[in-house]
Motif scaffolding. Structure first.
Motif, PDB file in Angstrom:
ATOM      1  N   GLN A 381       0.599  -1.340  -0.249  1.00  0.00           N
ATOM      2  CA  GLN A 381      -0.207   0.078  -0.077  1.00  0.00           C
ATOM      3  C   GLN A 381       0.459   1.546   0.223  1.00  0.00           C
ATOM      4  O   GLN A 381       2.011   0.967   0.143  1.00  0.00           O
ATOM      5  CB  GLN A 381      -1.023   0.193   1.131  1.00  0.00           C
ATOM      6  N   ALA A 382      -0.240   2.456  -0.626  1.00  0.00           N
ATOM      7  CA  ALA A 382       0.728   3.574  -1.161  1.00  0.00           C
ATOM      8  C   ALA A 382       0.890   4.111   0.925  1.00  0.00           C
ATOM      9  O   ALA A 382      -0.173   4.340   1.250  1.00  0.00           O
ATOM     10  CB  ALA A 382       1.039   4.239  -1.778  1.00  0.00           C
ATOM     11  N   PRO A 383       1.515   5.240   0.844  1.00  0.00           N
ATOM     12  CA  PRO A 383       1.712   5.975   2.460  1.00  0.00           C
ATOM     13  C   PRO A 383       0.945   7.156   1.992  1.00  0.00           C
ATOM     14  O   PRO A 383       0.456   7.261   0.936  1.00  0.00           O
ATOM     15  CB  PRO A 383       3.339   6.347   2.568  1.00  0.00           C
ATOM     16  N   SER A 384       0.647   7.017   3.501  1.00  0.00           N
ATOM     17  CA  SER A 384      -0.593   8.909   3.308  1.00  0.00           C
ATOM     18  C   SER A 384       0.296  10.083   2.959  1.00  0.00           C
ATOM     19  O   SER A 384       1.201   9.915   2.653  1.00  0.00           O
ATOM     20  CB  SER A 384      -1.047   9.026   4.946  1.00  0.00           C
ATOM     21  N   PRO A 385      -0.245  11.261   2.686  1.00  0.00           N
ATOM     22  CA  PRO A 385       0.050  12.483   2.208  1.00  0.00           C
ATOM     23  C   PRO A 385       0.865  12.832   2.971  1.00  0.00           C
ATOM     24  O   PRO A 385       2.275  12.760   2.327  1.00  0.00           O
ATOM     25  CB  PRO A 385      -1.112  12.847   1.781  1.00  0.00           C
ATOM     26  N   GLU A 386       0.828  12.591   4.697  1.00  0.00           N
ATOM     27  CA  GLU A 386       1.896  13.378   5.408  1.00  0.00           C
ATOM     28  C   GLU A 386       3.037  12.640   5.043  1.00  0.00           C
ATOM     29  O   GLU A 386       4.526  13.059   5.398  1.00  0.00           O
ATOM     30  CB  GLU A 386       1.245  13.220   6.618  1.00  0.00           C
ATOM     31  N   ILE A 387       3.124  10.517   5.048  1.00  0.00           N
ATOM     32  CA  ILE A 387       4.029  10.605   5.473  1.00  0.00           C
ATOM     33  C   ILE A 387       5.031   9.939   4.054  1.00  0.00           C
ATOM     34  O   ILE A 387       5.937  10.448   3.695  1.00  0.00           O
ATOM     35  CB  ILE A 387       3.291   9.006   5.549  1.00  0.00           C
ATOM     36  N   HIS A 388       4.227  10.574   2.872  1.00  0.00           N
ATOM     37  CA  HIS A 388       4.463  10.795   1.857  1.00  0.00           C
ATOM     38  C   HIS A 388       5.551  12.386   1.088  1.00  0.00           C
ATOM     39  O   HIS A 388       7.004  11.928   1.108  1.00  0.00           O
ATOM     40  CB  HIS A 388       3.693  10.574   0.155  1.00  0.00           C
ATOM     41  N   GLN A 389       4.387  12.873   1.969  1.00  0.00           N
ATOM     42  CA  GLN A 389       5.449  14.136   1.863  1.00  0.00           C
ATOM     43  C   GLN A 389       7.264  14.114   2.934  1.00  0.00           C
ATOM     44  O   GLN A 389       8.077  15.060   2.632  1.00  0.00           O
ATOM     45  CB  GLN A 389       4.903  15.504   2.625  1.00  0.00           C
ATOM     46  N   MET A 390       7.111  13.748   3.661  1.00  0.00           N
ATOM     47  CA  MET A 390       7.771  13.078   5.028  1.00  0.00           C
ATOM     48  C   MET A 390       9.193  12.599   4.400  1.00  0.00           C
ATOM     49  O   MET A 390      10.235  13.139   4.223  1.00  0.00           O
ATOM     50  CB  MET A 390       7.507  12.330   5.934  1.00  0.00           C
TER      51      MET A 390
END
Length: 483
Positions: A381-390
């Motif tokens: 699964q792909a990361p949430s927007p917050e984790i993706h940005q991090m």
């Protein structure tokens, strides 16, 4: 507030805080190549270290003025041009252009200024005039020499005593010297050599005065940092200090940093020893991204032994970084949220390592921890927007600070696979590398879907191609050819 940078200053043989002359700005000079032939991978280490210093200061938020010269007037150039029966300046320009191609293949940022000696003659002549006026230069039959004993601090960088020095200078000892350590500032013209008009007659500069004049032209009389290979500490850098401080009557450089040798067997790599691998040949065989990874992953003050093992390790690191980057780009943004404590503050930790004497291995260890985290937590699964940005911020910082994350991940992986095939003696067959990579992806998807029979079938196909697959704890797989 910008991070405080600690550097190992060879002037004092100690790690100390670098205090910029102008807050937030760094003025930095790196001795560039003598352009008489293709550069070898030992030269590449100095080039990549200079580029890393440039990148690190920029990534830490400093405004950087970076000067790296080209020595295009030199005995070696003239000798080679005479052998080939070509004009020395034409010959040197050819290899300036070839050097620029090599720098591009190593993913180097452009320097702020890249002066050539041949374009700096007015400044060189003016500095020699100042040295004569101040009593540090003297003229003998159209030749100008530097009076070393008059500069009482001579040896303060190399820690050598004047009377015990071994004079590794580029010209023969002249009987007219006042002292054996005196070195040439200006040479009288000879037939077939490039020459310029001067107050002492037509001629050309000595080696050491060139960098003193070029650095002053673009950075001023005093600047923050000077870099070069450890082999340049004496006599070149020692003589730069003597010239610049005698001519300008002030401190030359606040901090001196030197990268260690790239060793081939038990000796440093050099053309004179004949143990040379050129940058161009390595790049054509294995790729520039592999060479940069190899050179940038070792601390600049550590010796680096050149062998097959370090090449293989660089290939593996390039694959690991870009397998992750490709997956990250492909998965994009999703909804999965996980505990991010493991990667919180990674950029700050990387900055701390880089501000500690340009510790790229330490910074990369945090980046590889991020890769392990991502591969473990986001298999399906792909990361949430917050984790993706991090994670995106970590990638972008690493790319700027090290130049080791290449946005053309597909092409980078193909380059790495080809290199792996070549080093394993398989000839680097591009078609086979593509086939192997497709099978690796097919097997990974089968395993993700728990289709073990299909995964085993693909493993057998890979084995038939002479490929060994290693499954890693984080869910990734690496491959190599059977030995």
């Amino acid at each position: 507030m910008l991070p405080i940078v600690q550097v190992f200053n060879n002037l004092h043989r100690a790690k100390e805080e670098l205090k910029p002359m102008t807050p937030g700005q760094i003025k930095f000079y790196s001795c560039g190549p003598t352009t008489y032939d293709f550069l070898h991978v030992g030269n590449a280490r100095a080039l990549v270290v200079g580029d890393l210093i440039h990148r690190i200061f920029k990534a830490l938020g400093y405004q950087v003025t970076f000067v790296r010269n080209f020595t295009d007037v030199d005995d070696k150039i003239i000798d080679r041009a005479h052998e080939l029966k070509v004009d020395p300046l034409v010959h040197s320009q050819k290899y300036v252009d070839e050097c620029l191609k090599d720098m591009d293949s190593l993913n180097m940022l452009p320097a702020t200024h890249t002066p050539k000696v041949s374009d700096t003659m007015p400044e060189i002549i003016a500095m020699i005039e100042d040295l004569i006026k101040n009593g540090y230069g003297y003229v003998v039959n159209g030749e100008v020499l530097y009076n070393v004993p008059k500069f009482t601090e001579y040896g303060k960088l190399s820690k050598k005593d004047l009377e015990s020095l071994q004079h590794g200078i580029r010209v023969e000892v002249d009987q007219h010297k006042h002292h054996p350590s005196d070195f040439v500032l200006w040479k009288p013209a000879k037939a077939g050599e490039p020459s310029w008009e001067s107050p002492w007659g037509k001629g050309r500069p000595g080696w050491h005065i060139e960098c003193s004049a070029m650095s002053k032209k673009f950075l001023g009389k005093t600047f923050d940092l000077h870099h070069g290979g450890v082999d340049l500490m004496f006599p070149h850098h020692e003589n730069e200090i003597a010239q610049s401080e005698a001519a300008n009557q002030c401190e030359f450089v606040h901090a001196w940093v030197h990268n260690e040798f790239l060793n081939f067997g038990s000796e440093k790599m050099s053309k004179s020893l004949g143990n040379v691998v050129t940058i161009r040949k390595f790049v054509e065989t294995y790729g520039g991204k592999i060479l940069r990874q190899l050179l940038a992953s070792v601390h600049y003050r550590s010796k680096l032994d050149w062998n097959e093992e370090v090449i293989e390790r660089a290939i593996s690191d390039v694959e690991r970084i870009h397998d992750f980057y490709l997956k990250f780009e492909k998965q994009g943004i999703g909804t999965l949220k996980v505990d991010t404590k493991e990667i919180e503050g990674v950029v700050a930790k990387m900055k701390e390592e880089l501000a500690n004497d340009f510790n790229t291995p330490g910074a990369l260890s945090h980046f590889f921890s991020t890769i392990r985290f991502y591969n473990r937590e986001f298999k399906d699964q792909a990361p949430s927007p917050e984790i993706h940005q991090m994670i995106q911020e970590i990638i972008e910082f690493t790319s700027l600070a090290t130049g080791l994350v290449h946005h053309d991940a597909h092409a980078t992986l193909e380059e790495a696979r080809t290199a792996r095939g070549i080093i394993a003696g398989k000839g680097g067959d591009n078609d086979q590398s593509v086939q192997i990579e497709a099978l690796i992806i097919e097997r990974r998807e089968a395993r993700a879907n728990k289709n073990w029979a299909a995964a085993d079938k693909v493993r057998d196909q890979l084995k038939a191609l002479g490929v060994v697959v290693k499954d890693n704890p984080d869910g990734t797989a690496t491959w190599s050819y059977e030995k």
